[in-house]
Write a protein that holds these residues in place. Structure first.
Motif, short mmCIF file in Angstrom:
data_model
loop_
_atom_site.label_atom_id
_atom_site.label_comp_id
_atom_site.label_asym_id
_atom_site.label_seq_id
_atom_site.Cartn_x
_atom_site.Cartn_y
_atom_site.Cartn_z
N ASN A 120 0.58 -1.29 -0.18
CA ASN A 120 0.02 0.32 -0.06
C ASN A 120 1.03 1.15 0.24
O ASN A 120 1.77 1.28 0.34
CB ASN A 120 -1.03 0.45 0.84
N GLY A 121 0.66 2.76 -0.97
CA GLY A 121 1.08 3.25 -0.70
C GLY A 121 2.80 3.60 -1.82
O GLY A 121 2.93 4.39 -1.36
N CYS A 122 2.63 2.68 -2.66
CA CYS A 122 3.89 2.62 -3.50
C CYS A 122 4.21 3.00 -4.48
O CYS A 122 4.57 3.29 -5.46
CB CYS A 122 4.04 1.05 -3.14
N GLY A 123 2.93 3.67 -4.66
CA GLY A 123 2.61 4.20 -6.31
C GLY A 123 1.59 3.98 -7.05
O GLY A 123 2.19 4.34 -8.07
N LYS A 124 1.31 2.97 -6.57
CA LYS A 124 0.36 1.89 -7.92
C LYS A 124 -0.72 2.45 -8.50
O LYS A 124 -0.81 2.41 -10.33
CB LYS A 124 -0.02 0.11 -6.79
N SER A 125 -1.80 3.02 -7.82
CA SER A 125 -2.31 4.00 -8.32
C SER A 125 -2.25 4.75 -9.43
O SER A 125 -2.26 5.59 -9.77
CB SER A 125 -3.43 4.40 -7.28
N THR A 126 -1.10 5.82 -8.27
CA THR A 126 -0.87 7.02 -9.33
C THR A 126 -0.27 6.75 -10.31
O THR A 126 -0.33 7.18 -11.51
CB THR A 126 -0.16 7.81 -8.38
N LEU A 127 0.82 5.36 -10.16
CA LEU A 127 1.18 4.99 -12.31
C LEU A 127 0.45 4.95 -12.73
O LEU A 127 0.39 5.17 -14.19
CB LEU A 127 2.28 4.06 -12.20
N CYS A 128 -0.98 4.44 -12.78
CA CYS A 128 -2.10 3.80 -13.37
C CYS A 128 -2.54 5.62 -13.53
O CYS A 128 -3.52 5.34 -14.96
CB CYS A 128 -3.06 3.15 -12.55
N LYS A 129 -2.62 6.17 -12.81
CA LYS A 129 -3.66 7.95 -13.45
C LYS A 129 -3.18 8.43 -14.11
O LYS A 129 -3.61 9.12 -15.25
CB LYS A 129 -3.74 8.17 -12.01
N THR A 130 -1.28 7.73 -14.52
CA THR A 130 -0.88 8.80 -15.53
C THR A 130 -0.90 7.88 -16.87
O THR A 130 -0.88 8.64 -17.64
CB THR A 130 0.62 8.52 -15.60
N MET A 131 -1.24 7.31 -16.95
CA MET A 131 -1.54 6.45 -18.08
C MET A 131 -2.98 7.33 -18.47
O MET A 131 -3.09 7.14 -19.71
CB MET A 131 -2.03 4.74 -17.72
N MET A 181 -6.67 8.27 8.27
CA MET A 181 -5.55 7.64 8.35
C MET A 181 -5.40 6.15 6.64
O MET A 181 -6.65 6.69 6.16
CB MET A 181 -5.79 6.57 9.05
N SER A 182 -4.68 6.05 6.74
CA SER A 182 -4.40 4.71 5.74
C SER A 182 -5.49 3.92 6.43
O SER A 182 -6.18 3.28 7.68
CB SER A 182 -3.01 4.04 6.01
#
Lengths: 613, 279
Positions: free
Chosen positions: A40-51, A447-448
């Motif tokens: 969690n929190g390693c940037g997976k969703s962020t990565l997908c949103k750049t795509m 919170m997470s």
């Protein structure tokens, strides 16, 4: 040709000290079925949103590097143009549905992009997702699994070449999760779609994905064929991804010398069977354990009449008003006794009646017929005050438990309202127990996921309720956090007396429950010890529950084996038993131990560190 | 008996019930004769019945119009809750005045002037109920769109109906948190009852804070999804508007509806004159 290419992509959210994505390079070939793993929190969703261009076009921030999707530059292309190249399904997919009816939702994007044949396109998408017979239904008539498929249909209606899904399995029961993956496989194999999933569940990756990438601290550590990726046990464990239990068993057996060192680790039951079937496998002689268990429940059942049960459903019938037509019947003449001190897991697919059962207990729904006795007294006529003396419910959605602006105030709230003397001291103790002391003044919502869960548990047991009800306590959590919550719940065994958990998480069930109640269409189709339930093929089949992978593995090797944990499974191998004895001796001599329990301990430790930071 | 009755009512009046009624009202009646009409025709019809009654003073004409709107409301199969609110509204507007006038020495003669006002209010309300609750939100918003209302407004209407059930469920759970964890004052004595009511109101007010925060958290996904689905893009594209409005179609059914309404109203106007001639 590549479907998606990221070159040296770095992204920093506005105001953030460090970049969320660092120099990410990723190349997804057309027709791939890629899983992206990571804590969690390693940037997976962020990565997908750049795509899909949401970053940087909608969410501003500092982006460098190039992102190419289907031959166009994602950072500068029109969102509309990009939407025809790539579709996105959110983790909280329910919030993604914006229209009232199914067909409307599926065709909404086509309408917005001014396709004359938007209805046909919507229908085609529904057809691919197996929802064409629900086209006229309203959103709220769908089950959770169907809503997820609808979100997928909405994403593929524009016929994008790439589909991205954020944790498709997290909110679904195992049956629906599998169904979603079957649809994805069909799209991938027969319609040439490139699929990218963010996924923690290695059993699904092993079964469906072609390749897998591991993300760590905002960068891609590696991308490998799925099969090979799942054998990188150390890397996976270090990133809070739980490797397939079968691969872990394979590693242990290698250490024990029962498997050749060079052999590839098995990742699925089939591979496991091929690898392990040559090794002597002896489940504990007779199934004495299960017989004993059966005796125990039989005893409990027999004595229940004299030792009054804490909760009693007597001939309960419930139906829901429906928007149209006749009311929907959930329970018809339900009878159920829950004994004092029992640890119960309530399982069954979405819509089987688990939540209704909980709501009945809690007095949120009143039965049309029959009665519910709590500690001998009927719940009808009991006020919420009286009920809350006897039981406490922890919601599936922890946000709804936060009614104050800090965790401390939330935990204290019930005790203060009742004038408990040492409320402050007890709050401190609970904060400590759930490792929330440092977060005591934070608003729960910010919170997470894991922290929210812990806080909601602390709130739930603040009043020391004799009966604790937990609704899906491990939903939406990554494996590391899930294990932590599972452990905390297991710790509750000594604290709270009677616990009922509604869940899809079979690992939790196996670690916690003495008694499993299986619901299917409002009917109790199974009620007994884990052995009695999981060994009963008919019940497993009808309810769509999936025993843990390791259990299926044990069954494949010997149909009388009932192993719920890795240790129990390995214990059936005489070779491993022998190594363990030696290993213990070796440990004394200072050699590293490889027992899975030590791995687990390391895990928890790492997680704690991450959390504190 | 009384206890049983109050228990029965308490069982029914819950947030669950409200949610159910809202949904029923929005979508439970999409197969009624009213729901199948073209929304543009209905909106024009509404315009007439919402304005004209205010300028009339003849009890017979008003009574006729009231009967017509009552029939259309019946045809639209409106949810009981809405009718209850309507009845309450009409009573609070004028009904209580009649009761008050009776108490202070009035008699039946006060009824006539009050009846005129009541009929006006009732006719206009029933016409609104027929149109706004008989049509499903999407048809309604398409109709509004045709008359040149901004796209945002019409989308908001259908989106509100999508989000309302979610909001209510969220509200229900938060309220439950308060109820189970808080402690309501004893309400055996009169003072206790007052404190109890104050406590309940306070709880409802307090639950708005978590409700709003939770909803804000959820809506992030919704906003992004709208963006991906090209909602903003569609707002500026005339072709999208054309496609949307192409589903509107007024035909025979609408003509019949308009004719019957017009004929009925004409009869109502002719009636007083006819009565005069006859008598």
């Amino acid at each position: 040709m590549s479907a998606v290419t990221l070159e040296d992509v770095t992204f920093t959210y506005p105001g953030a000290a460090a970049p969320t994505l660092r120099n990410v390079c990723l190349d997804v070939p057309e027709g791939d079925f890629l899983a992206i793993m990571g804590a969690n929190g390693c940037g997976k969703s962020t990565l997908c949103k750049t795509m899909n261009g949401l970053i940087p076009q909608f969410i501003v921030g500092d982006l460098t590097g190039t992102i190419t999707v289907g031959g166009i530059d994602a950072a500068t292309a029109q969102i509309g143009e990009l939407a025809r190249k790539i579709g996105y399904v959110y983790q909280d997919f329910e919030n993604q549905l914006v229209r009232p009816t199914v067909l409307d939702e599926a065709s909404f994007s086509c309408l917005n992009y001014a396709y004359d044949d938007y209805i046909e396109r919507g229908m085609r998408a529904l057809d691919l997702c197996g929802l064409s017979d629900r086209a006229e239904s309203y959103i709220w008539q769908l089950s959770g699994g169907q809503k997820h498929l609808l979100a997928l249909a909405g994403a593929i209606a524009l016929e994008p070449g790439v589909i991205v899904l954020d944790e498709p399995v997290a909110q679904l029961d195992p049956y629906h999760a599998q169904k979603t993956y079957e649809v994805l496989r069909d799209l991938n194999e027969n319609h040439g779609k490139t699929i990218i999933v963010i996924e923690h569940h290695t059993d699904f990756i092993a079964k469906y994905c072609k390749s897998a990438a591991l993300m760590r601290n905002g960068t891609i550590a590696w991308t490998l064929p799925a099969h090979e990726a799942l054998q990188q046990l150390e890397d996976l464990e270090a990133s809070d991804v739980h490797p397939p239990q079968i691969a872990l068993a394979g590693r242990e057996l290698k250490h024990a010398g029962a498997l050749p060192q060079r052999a590839p680790l098995p990742t699925t039951v089939e591979e496991g069977f091929a690898a392990f079937s040559g090794i002597p496998f002896i489940p504990p002689a007779d199934r004495a354990g299960s017989d004993e268990g059966a005796d125990r429940t039989a005893d409990a059942g027999g004595s229940s009449l004299s030792a009054d049960p804490i909760v009693r459903f007597r001939n309960v019938s419930v139906s829901y008003r429906s928007v149209k037509g006749a009311p929907r019947r959930v329970f018809e003449g339900l009878d159920l006794d829950i004994q004092r001190g029992e640890k119960i897991a309530l399982v069954g697919s979405n819509g089987a009646g688990k939540s209704t059962l909980m709501k009945l207990l809690y007095g949120l729904i009143k039965p049309q017929a029959g009665e519910i006795l709590l500690d001998g007294a009927p719940t009808r006529g009991m006020g919420p005050d009286e009920l809350s003396e006897k039981l406490s419910l922890v919601y599936q959605n922890p946000e709804q438990m936060f009614i104050k602006d800090s965790i401390r105030a939330d935990i204290e709230f019930a005790m203060r309202a009742r004038g408990v003397d040492d409320a402050a001291a007890r709050t401190d103790e609970l904060l400590g127990r759930f490792r929330l002391t440092e977060l005591a003044d934070h608003d729960g919502r910010l919170m997470s996921g894991g922290q929210m869960r812990r806080a909601s548990l602390a709130i739930g047991i603040a009043l020391n309720p004799p009966v604790l009800l937990l609704d899906e306590p491990t939903a939406n959590l990554d494996i590391g956090t899930r294990q932590e919550i599972t452990r905390l719940i297991a710790d509750l065994r000594g604290v709270t007396d009677t616990v009922v958990i509604a869940t899809h998480d079979m690992q939790l069930v196996c670690q916690f429950a003495d008694r499993i109640i299986v619901l299917c269409d409002g009917e109790i189709i199974g009620d007994g010890t884990p052995d009695e339930i999981f060994m009963n093929a008919d019940v497993v089949e009808r309810s769509g529950i999936r025993p843990p992978e390791i259990f299926a593995m044990g069954q494949a090797l010997d149909c009388s084996a009932a192993c719920y944990t890795l240790d129990a499974f390995l214990g059936c191998f005489p070779a491993w038993q022998k190594m363990k004895e030696h290993g213990v001796a070796g440990e004394r001599a200072g050699a590293p131990s490889f027992s899975p329990s030590s791995t687990r301990a390391r895990y928890a430790h790492e997680y704690e560190e991450g959390d504190a930071a | 008996m009384m206890e049983k009755l109050s228990e029965n009512i308490m069982d029914k009046v819950s947030i669950d019930f409200l949610r159910d009624q809202v949904l029923k009202n929005a979508y439970g009646n999409d197969d009624t004769p009213i729901a199948q009409l073209d929304p543009r025709v209905l909106l024009l019809w509404y315009l007439f019945f919402a304005l004209v009654p205010w300028f009339l003073n003849d009890v017979v004409v008003l009574m006729g119009m009231f009967v017509l709107t009552a029939i259309t409301t019946r045809l639209a199969r409106v949810a009981p809750l809405v009718l209850f609110v309507f009845a309450l509204g009409v009573f609070s507007q004028t009904g209580y005045m009649f009761v008050a006038s009776l108490l202070f020495g009035g008699d039946m003669s006060t009824l006539a002037p009050l009846l005129v006002l009541t009929l006006k209010v009732a006719t206009v309300s029933l016409a609104s109920i027929t149109v706004f609750s008989g049509l499903d939100p999407d048809k309604l918003s398409n109709g509004l769109l045709w008359f040149g209302c901004p796209e945002r407004l019409s989308f908001s209407i259908s989106f509100a109906y999508r989000i309302l059930p979610i909001l209510m469920e969220e509200m229900q759970n938060i309220l439950l948190s308060y109820r189970m964890r808080g402690r309501a004052p004893e309400h055996d004595t009169f003072g206790g009852k007052v404190r109890w009511v104050i406590y309940q109101v306070k709880t409802i007010v307090q639950s708005f804070y978590p409700l709003m925060l939770n909803t804000a958290k959820r809506s992030r996904t919704t906003v992004e999804a709208l963006e991906l689905k090209g909602y903003r893009y569609a707002a500026t594209n005339m072709k999208v508007l054309k496609i949307k409005l192409s589903s509107l179609h007024a035909g025979r059914r609408e003509a019949v509806f308009a004719f019957v309404s017009a004929a009925w109203v004409a009869c109502c106007f002719a009636c007083p004159a006819a009565l005069e001639v006859l008598l």
